[in-house]
Design a protein around this motif. Structure first.
Motif, PDB file in Angstrom:
ATOM      1  N   GLN A  32       0.833  -1.208   0.000  1.00  0.00           N
ATOM      2  CA  GLN A  32       0.000   0.000   0.000  1.00  0.00           C
ATOM      3  C   GLN A  32       0.868   1.258   0.000  1.00  0.00           C
ATOM      4  O   GLN A  32       0.581   2.218  -0.709  1.00  0.00           O
ATOM      5  CB  GLN A  32      -0.928  -0.002   1.217  1.00  0.00           C
ATOM      6  CG  GLN A  32      -1.823   1.196   1.317  1.00  0.00           C
ATOM      7  CD  GLN A  32      -2.829   1.271   0.196  1.00  0.00           C
ATOM      8  OE1 GLN A  32      -3.266   0.260  -0.337  1.00  0.00           O
ATOM      9  NE2 GLN A  32      -3.202   2.474  -0.186  1.00  0.00           N
ATOM     10  N   SER A  36       1.091   4.037  -3.026  1.00  0.00           N
ATOM     11  CA  SER A  36       0.864   5.462  -2.757  1.00  0.00           C
ATOM     12  C   SER A  36       2.023   6.302  -3.275  1.00  0.00           C
ATOM     13  O   SER A  36       1.813   7.359  -3.887  1.00  0.00           O
ATOM     14  CB  SER A  36       0.673   5.668  -1.258  1.00  0.00           C
ATOM     15  OG  SER A  36       0.550   7.023  -0.949  1.00  0.00           O
ATOM     16  N   HIS A  40       1.932   9.086  -6.329  1.00  0.00           N
ATOM     17  CA  HIS A  40       2.402  10.465  -6.166  1.00  0.00           C
ATOM     18  C   HIS A  40       3.414  10.825  -7.247  1.00  0.00           C
ATOM     19  O   HIS A  40       3.365  11.922  -7.814  1.00  0.00           O
ATOM     20  CB  HIS A  40       3.008  10.659  -4.777  1.00  0.00           C
ATOM     21  CG  HIS A  40       3.472  12.050  -4.528  1.00  0.00           C
ATOM     22  ND1 HIS A  40       2.599  13.087  -4.291  1.00  0.00           N
ATOM     23  CD2 HIS A  40       4.711  12.577  -4.507  1.00  0.00           C
ATOM     24  CE1 HIS A  40       3.287  14.199  -4.133  1.00  0.00           C
ATOM     25  NE2 HIS A  40       4.569  13.910  -4.247  1.00  0.00           N
TER      26      HIS A  40
END
Length: 184
Positions: A32, A36, A40
């Protein structure tokens, strides 16, 4: 002979299953976090590409003010290099050179996130350069990424020591375009 029937699970079996479950949970947590970070990075690259396209369009609309050659450092690791123009060219008529200065200033503000209303939409510690050679315009944007870039290090077109543009591992976007001759 007496038979012993075991019901349920033993302590060792429970401990092993908890160990397997905890390792799987840690793996999913790490996955996870990586997803992420990659999301980004993709967002930062998308912002850089959209801003580059915006500047190319601004240069095409105002091609009479394009210099024959040169290097313009617009942002150096998040520190603005282009001063705010004296005239707001969105509300007043401007000469081609004042329009160029206005466009570069607005583009610089976009790099730093000012155009998104609060500074949260720009790039992290950007460095940007515009290199003009004849009618060919090359734009280079670098920024601080969440993870180190996996591309081989190559010298920055912005030049050594310009902010952190030549720092290995910084994500870099380099785009070139031809800007046609100005029509009278």
């Amino acid at each position: 002979m007496m038979r012993l029937y075991q019901r349920g699970f033993g302590l060792v079996e429970v401990a092993v299953s908890l160990l397997v479950l905890s390792v799987a949970t840690l793996g999913l947590g790490r996955l996870q976090i990586a997803a992420s970070q990659l999301g980004h990075q993709a967002m930062q690259r998308t912002i850089a590409a959209a801003l580059a396209q915006d500047l190319f369009e601004r240069l095409r609309l105002n091609r009479t003010a394009l210099p024959d050659s040169g290097l313009t450092v617009i942002v150096q690791t998040g520190v603005p290099r282009v001063l705010p123009p004296a005239i707001d060219c969105d509300t007043q008529r401007c000469s081609a050179s004042r329009r160029r200065d206005w466009d570069l200033w607005q583009w610089q503000m976009g790099l730093n996130g000012a155009s998104s209303g609060g500074g949260e939409g720009g790039l992290m510690e950007p460095t940007a350069c515009v290199i003009v050679t004849g009618r060919r315009v090359t734009l280079e944007v670098t920024w601080r990424g969440v993870r180190s870039a996996s591309m081989p290090a190559r010298p920055s077109l912005c030049g050594a020591g310009i902010g952190a543009a030549d720092t290995p591992g910084r994500p870099r976007l380099q785009m070139s375009s031809w800007v046609g001759e100005a029509h009278s």
